[in-house]
Design a protein around this motif. Structure first.
Motif, PDB file in Angstrom:
ATOM      1  N   ASN A 178       0.832  -1.202   0.000  1.00 58.83           N
ATOM      2  CA  ASN A 178       0.000   0.000   0.000  1.00 58.83           C
ATOM      3  C   ASN A 178       0.863   1.247   0.000  1.00 58.83           C
ATOM      4  O   ASN A 178       0.587   2.202  -0.703  1.00 58.83           O
ATOM      5  N   VAL A 179       1.874   1.205   0.829  1.00 60.03           N
ATOM      6  CA  VAL A 179       2.702   2.399   0.990  1.00 60.03           C
ATOM      7  C   VAL A 179       4.118   1.966   1.339  1.00 60.03           C
ATOM      8  O   VAL A 179       4.329   0.937   1.978  1.00 60.03           O
ATOM      9  N   ALA A 180       5.078   2.733   0.875  1.00 60.16           N
ATOM     10  CA  ALA A 180       6.477   2.447   1.189  1.00 60.16           C
ATOM     11  C   ALA A 180       7.256   3.760   1.205  1.00 60.16           C
ATOM     12  O   ALA A 180       6.759   4.797   0.738  1.00 60.16           O
ATOM     13  N   ALA A 217       9.263  -0.689  -5.193  1.00 55.03           N
ATOM     14  CA  ALA A 217       8.870   0.626  -4.678  1.00 55.03           C
ATOM     15  C   ALA A 217       7.908   1.297  -5.651  1.00 55.03           C
ATOM     16  O   ALA A 217       6.926   1.924  -5.247  1.00 55.03           O
ATOM     17  N   MET A 218       8.160   1.143  -6.944  1.00 55.32           N
ATOM     18  CA  MET A 218       7.285   1.760  -7.952  1.00 55.32           C
ATOM     19  C   MET A 218       5.911   1.095  -7.995  1.00 55.32           C
ATOM     20  O   MET A 218       4.948   1.699  -8.445  1.00 55.32           O
ATOM     21  N   ASN A 219       5.823  -0.179  -7.538  1.00 50.49           N
ATOM     22  CA  ASN A 219       4.543  -0.904  -7.570  1.00 50.49           C
ATOM     23  C   ASN A 219       3.632  -0.583  -6.396  1.00 50.49           C
ATOM     24  O   ASN A 219       2.540  -1.120  -6.307  1.00 50.49           O
ATOM     25  N   THR A 220       4.076   0.236  -5.481  1.00 47.12           N
ATOM     26  CA  THR A 220       3.248   0.559  -4.313  1.00 47.12           C
ATOM     27  C   THR A 220       2.129   1.513  -4.715  1.00 47.12           C
ATOM     28  O   THR A 220       2.180   2.153  -5.768  1.00 47.12           O
ATOM     29  N   LYS A 221       1.123   1.599  -3.836  1.00 47.64           N
ATOM     30  CA  LYS A 221       0.020   2.534  -4.115  1.00 47.64           C
ATOM     31  C   LYS A 221       0.426   3.969  -3.790  1.00 47.64           C
ATOM     32  O   LYS A 221      -0.053   4.904  -4.414  1.00 47.64           O
ATOM     33  N   GLN A 222       1.268   4.139  -2.768  1.00 47.88           N
ATOM     34  CA  GLN A 222       1.764   5.473  -2.429  1.00 47.88           C
ATOM     35  C   GLN A 222       3.235   5.354  -2.021  1.00 47.88           C
ATOM     36  O   GLN A 222       3.610   4.417  -1.327  1.00 47.88           O
ATOM     37  N   LEU A 223       4.026   6.301  -2.461  1.00 46.77           N
ATOM     38  CA  LEU A 223       5.460   6.233  -2.166  1.00 46.77           C
ATOM     39  C   LEU A 223       5.942   7.561  -1.570  1.00 46.77           C
ATOM     40  O   LEU A 223       5.754   8.632  -2.170  1.00 46.77           O
ATOM     41  N   PHE A 224       6.539   7.468  -0.377  1.00 43.77           N
ATOM     42  CA  PHE A 224       7.207   8.630   0.218  1.00 43.77           C
ATOM     43  C   PHE A 224       8.666   8.608  -0.231  1.00 43.77           C
ATOM     44  O   PHE A 224       9.375   7.633   0.023  1.00 43.77           O
ATOM     45  N   VAL A 225       9.087   9.673  -0.865  1.00 42.98           N
ATOM     46  CA  VAL A 225      10.465   9.766  -1.330  1.00 42.98           C
ATOM     47  C   VAL A 225      11.214  10.684  -0.373  1.00 42.98           C
ATOM     48  O   VAL A 225      10.913  11.878  -0.277  1.00 42.98           O
ATOM     49  N   VAL A 226      12.158  10.086   0.360  1.00 38.69           N
ATOM     50  CA  VAL A 226      12.906  10.839   1.370  1.00 38.69           C
ATOM     51  C   VAL A 226      14.328  11.066   0.853  1.00 38.69           C
ATOM     52  O   VAL A 226      15.121  10.132   0.775  1.00 38.69           O
ATOM     53  N   THR A 230      12.722  13.275  -7.460  1.00 40.56           N
ATOM     54  CA  THR A 230      11.457  12.528  -7.596  1.00 40.56           C
ATOM     55  C   THR A 230      11.710  11.143  -8.205  1.00 40.56           C
ATOM     56  O   THR A 230      12.614  10.965  -9.023  1.00 40.56           O
ATOM     57  N   ALA A 231      10.878  10.181  -7.774  1.00 43.78           N
ATOM     58  CA  ALA A 231      10.940   8.842  -8.375  1.00 43.78           C
ATOM     59  C   ALA A 231       9.946   8.737  -9.523  1.00 43.78           C
ATOM     60  O   ALA A 231       9.836   7.699 -10.150  1.00 43.78           O
ATOM     61  N   LYS A 232       9.181   9.804  -9.757  1.00 44.16           N
ATOM     62  CA  LYS A 232       8.130   9.834 -10.782  1.00 44.16           C
ATOM     63  C   LYS A 232       7.054   8.784 -10.515  1.00 44.16           C
ATOM     64  O   LYS A 232       6.436   8.246 -11.427  1.00 44.16           O
ATOM     65  N   HIS A 233       6.865   8.461  -9.227  1.00 42.79           N
ATOM     66  CA  HIS A 233       5.768   7.571  -8.832  1.00 42.79           C
ATOM     67  C   HIS A 233       4.464   8.357  -8.993  1.00 42.79           C
ATOM     68  O   HIS A 233       4.403   9.527  -8.631  1.00 42.79           O
ATOM     69  N   PRO A 234       3.406   7.720  -9.513  1.00 41.41           N
ATOM     70  CA  PRO A 234       2.164   8.475  -9.767  1.00 41.41           C
ATOM     71  C   PRO A 234       1.510   9.021  -8.494  1.00 41.41           C
ATOM     72  O   PRO A 234       0.760   9.994  -8.567  1.00 41.41           O
ATOM     73  N   ASN A 235       1.776   8.416  -7.355  1.00 39.73           N
ATOM     74  CA  ASN A 235       1.204   8.929  -6.099  1.00 39.73           C
ATOM     75  C   ASN A 235       2.344   9.102  -5.094  1.00 39.73           C
ATOM     76  O   ASN A 235       2.485   8.340  -4.142  1.00 39.73           O
TER      77      ASN A 235
END
Ligand SMILES: [Zn+2]
Length: 256
Positions: A178-180, A217-226, A230-235
């Motif tokens: 769901n989130v990572a 990480a890209m397959n998650t529903k939401q990604l926090f990038v610390v 940007t990882a260009k994740h859609p959420n």
């Protein structure tokens, strides 16, 4: 765990749709023919399919698909065939080693067919023995594969449990996070671990030295990038400053 399915369709089979438009379960058979093989059974059915044929055969060497599982087969009586059961024959052997190899592929295939449609393993409903089909609809009198399983020390309940275990493993393998949290480098760990904690101790990923983003990480529903770009994740939630101190400040603000 995964096996290859070798397709070798019998030519000329009918293409009759299931009553519901899709299959509703699987039927487990055994051939009652000790020492037989996928190819032998498939080739036999290629000349006798007007009387009976199934979708799959399993022996100790391979899984062979003889008929398209999008259409009915003639394996267990009119009601079950038309309601929509994909049917699998287990070739028989007296050799326990060969049995174990074939049984592993057989239970995997039954689970895979159920999992492909996400219809769960329900004993006597989505997963039926030919014996259960005969007892329920009285259109056949076969009781396979019960006696054959028993000859190798297995019960029907064992088979149901083994198929359910395979099914659960497929669910695990497919689970989307769901989130990572994605860290730029190990320096971002202490900031990232707090973000993960705030999100139920979710998974943490660290970018490899080439700064690529791990596929998980890209397959998650939401990604926090610390940290980092940007990882260009859609959420994506980008918590990243120009250096690790600026990143820590952004994380502190996020954590409140
Ligand atoms: Zn049968």
């Amino acid at each position: 765990m995964s096996y290859t399915i070798e397709q070798n369709f019998i030519p000329g089979l009918p293409k009759e749709p299931y009553d519901n438009g899709h299959y509703v379960g699987v039927i487990a058979h055994s051939t009652a023919n000790n020492g037989d093989s996928d190819d032998g059974e498939r080739n036999y059915e290629s000349t006798t399919w007007q009387n009976a044929f199934v979708h799959f055969f399993v022996d100790d060497q391979k899984i062979e698909q003889a008929a398209d599982s999008n259409y009915i087969c003639y394996g267990a009586g009119h009601t079950a065939n038309h309601l929509g059961y994909v049917q699998v024959e287990l070739c028989q052997t007296a050799d326990p080693t060969k049995f174990n190899k074939a049984y592993a592929m057989y239970t995997w295939l039954l689970a895979k067919l159920l999992y492909n449609r996400k219809i769960s393993v329900v004993d006597g409903v989505t997963l039926m023995s030919h014996a259960q089909v005969s007892a329920k609809w009285h259109e056949t009198n076969h009781t396979d594969p019960i006696d054959y399983l028993a000859s190798h020390g297995k019960t029907w309940a064992n088979l149901v449990a083994d198929v359910a275990a395979q099914y659960m493993q497929m669910e695990e393998e497919d689970k989307v996070l769901n989130v990572a949290v994605l860290l730029f480098t190990k320096d971002d760990y202490w900031a990232g671990v707090d973000v993960a904690a705030k999100n139920g101790n979710c998974a943490l990923f660290i970018r490899p030295s080439d700064q690529s983003v791990p596929a998980e990480a890209m397959n998650t529903k939401q990604l926090f990038v610390v940290g980092g770009p940007t990882a260009k994740h859609p959420n994506e939630v980008l918590l990243s400053g120009k250096d690790k101190y600026a990143t820590a400040a952004m994380v502190a603000k996020y954590l409140g």
